[in-house]
Design a protein around this motif. Structure first.
Motif, PDB file in Angstrom:
ATOM      1  N   TRP A  68     -68.161 -13.411   5.017  1.00 27.54           N
ATOM      2  CA  TRP A  68     -69.605 -13.443   5.247  1.00 27.54           C
ATOM      3  C   TRP A  68     -69.896 -13.759   6.706  1.00 27.54           C
ATOM      4  N   ILE A  88     -71.556  -4.436   3.260  1.00 27.64           N
ATOM      5  CA  ILE A  88     -71.314  -5.256   2.064  1.00 27.64           C
ATOM      6  C   ILE A  88     -70.438  -6.438   2.455  1.00 27.64           C
ATOM      7  N   PRO A  89     -70.936  -7.657   2.229  1.00 21.78           N
ATOM      8  CA  PRO A  89     -70.144  -8.814   2.649  1.00 21.78           C
ATOM      9  C   PRO A  89     -69.035  -9.170   1.660  1.00 21.78           C
ATOM     10  N   ILE A  93     -67.363 -12.387  -0.002  1.00 20.37           N
ATOM     11  CA  ILE A  93     -67.815 -13.771  -0.217  1.00 20.37           C
ATOM     12  C   ILE A  93     -66.920 -14.451  -1.234  1.00 20.37           C
ATOM     13  N   ASP A  99     -72.220 -19.335   0.705  1.00 18.86           N
ATOM     14  CA  ASP A  99     -72.397 -18.019   1.339  1.00 18.86           C
ATOM     15  C   ASP A  99     -73.090 -17.038   0.390  1.00 18.86           C
ATOM     16  N   LEU A 100     -72.745 -17.136  -0.879  1.00 21.09           N
ATOM     17  CA  LEU A 100     -73.359 -16.244  -1.872  1.00 21.09           C
ATOM     18  C   LEU A 100     -74.870 -16.468  -1.916  1.00 21.09           C
ATOM     19  N   ALA A 160     -76.479 -15.014   1.215  1.00 20.99           N
ATOM     20  CA  ALA A 160     -76.552 -13.543   1.148  1.00 20.99           C
ATOM     21  C   ALA A 160     -77.644 -13.105   0.175  1.00 20.99           C
ATOM     22  N   CYS A 171     -79.381  -9.341  -0.153  1.00 22.69           N
ATOM     23  CA  CYS A 171     -78.164  -8.536  -0.172  1.00 22.69           C
ATOM     24  C   CYS A 171     -77.890  -8.178  -1.639  1.00 22.69           C
ATOM     25  N   ILE A 212     -72.401  -7.118  -3.323  1.00 22.02           N
ATOM     26  CA  ILE A 212     -71.540  -8.167  -2.762  1.00 22.02           C
ATOM     27  C   ILE A 212     -70.116  -8.009  -3.282  1.00 22.02           C
ATOM     28  N   LYS A 213     -69.176  -8.134  -2.346  1.00 20.37           N
ATOM     29  CA  LYS A 213     -67.761  -8.112  -2.717  1.00 20.37           C
ATOM     30  C   LYS A 213     -67.288  -9.558  -2.825  1.00 20.37           C
ATOM     31  N   ILE A 230     -77.854  -8.264  -8.369  1.00 25.23           N
ATOM     32  CA  ILE A 230     -76.777  -7.984  -7.414  1.00 25.23           C
ATOM     33  C   ILE A 230     -75.639  -7.265  -8.136  1.00 25.23           C
ATOM     34  N   PHE A 259     -71.767  -6.630  -8.168  1.00 26.27           N
ATOM     35  CA  PHE A 259     -70.590  -7.309  -7.624  1.00 26.27           C
ATOM     36  C   PHE A 259     -69.350  -6.420  -7.700  1.00 26.27           C
TER      37      PHE A 259
END
Length: 208
Positions: free
Chosen positions: A105, A121-122, A124, A129-130, A133, A138, A141-142, A161, A163
């Motif tokens: 992130w 795509i961050p 995390i 951080d999640l 984001a 966002c 998210i990865k 989100i 994932f």
């Protein structure tokens, strides 16, 4: 969610994994290695491979190599990985890639990509951080590395989100992570067996 994220989410529903390719420098300079790579890739694309990402490298040859993939396979959802700085985003924009994935992130980098209307795509692994984001809207998210993620992360708490699970996964892990609520997984190091793509990936594509 903007249009780019929308269409990206649709792709996640159609295809359960991203093939992460980490080119070694010799692929750029050795024609026979490069030709073999493209032959193998061609077989996967014919079987229905949809999502490919290439590890970014600060190398002029990288731009040419990824541009060649984009020209050969315009319908592939092609992106770059291991994004660490603005130059890697600029390179990805120059080629016209669909997305990039960060290793970790980086709020400033995320905002920079957003200002360019580019999907970044961050990666995390902790809750702090999640949350940050998520607060920045966002929507994809990865979670990386998935095997050492913060145990307090419950992806079901984030309904809006999508994932993606990443880090040390193989094609055999698709079913497991789908059942855990992930839309897709990234297959990196385990995509290659004896310098060739894992035969099980071909099998999976044939059967799905």
């Amino acid at each position: 969610m903007d249009i780019k994220e929308d269409s990206f989410s649709d792709l996640l529903l159609k295809e359960s994994f991203f093939l992460l390719i980490k080119p070694e420098d010799k692929i750029y300079l050795n024609t026979s290695i490069k030709n073999l790579f493209f032959e193998d890739l061609e077989s996967l694309v014919k079987l229905g491979l949809k999502n490919i990402e290439i590890s970014w490298s600060n190398n002029k040859n990288w731009l040419d190599f990824v541009s060649e993939i984009k020209l050969k396979y315009p319908k592939i959802n092609l992106g770059s990985a291991s994004i660490v700085n603005k130059q890697s985003i600029e390179d990805s924009l120059k080629i016209g890639l669909n997305f990039s994935m960060m290793k970790f992130w980086d709020k400033d980098l995320f905002n920079y990509a957003h200002s360019k209307n580019y999907l970044l795509i961050p990666g995390i692994r902790n809750l702090k951080d999640l949350k940050e984001a998520a607060n920045l809207n966002c929507n994809i998210i990865k979670i990386y590395p998935i095997k050492s993620k913060d145990s307090s992360i419950d992806i079901f708490n984030y309904k809006n989100i999508d994932f993606i699970a990443a880090g040390g996964l193989s094609i055999n892990d698709v079913k497991t992570y789908k059942s855990l609520g992930y839309k897709a997984i990234v297959i990196g190091d385990k995509a290659i067996k004896n310098k060739k793509f894992d035969p099980k990936i071909y099998e999976w594509l044939k059967n799905n």
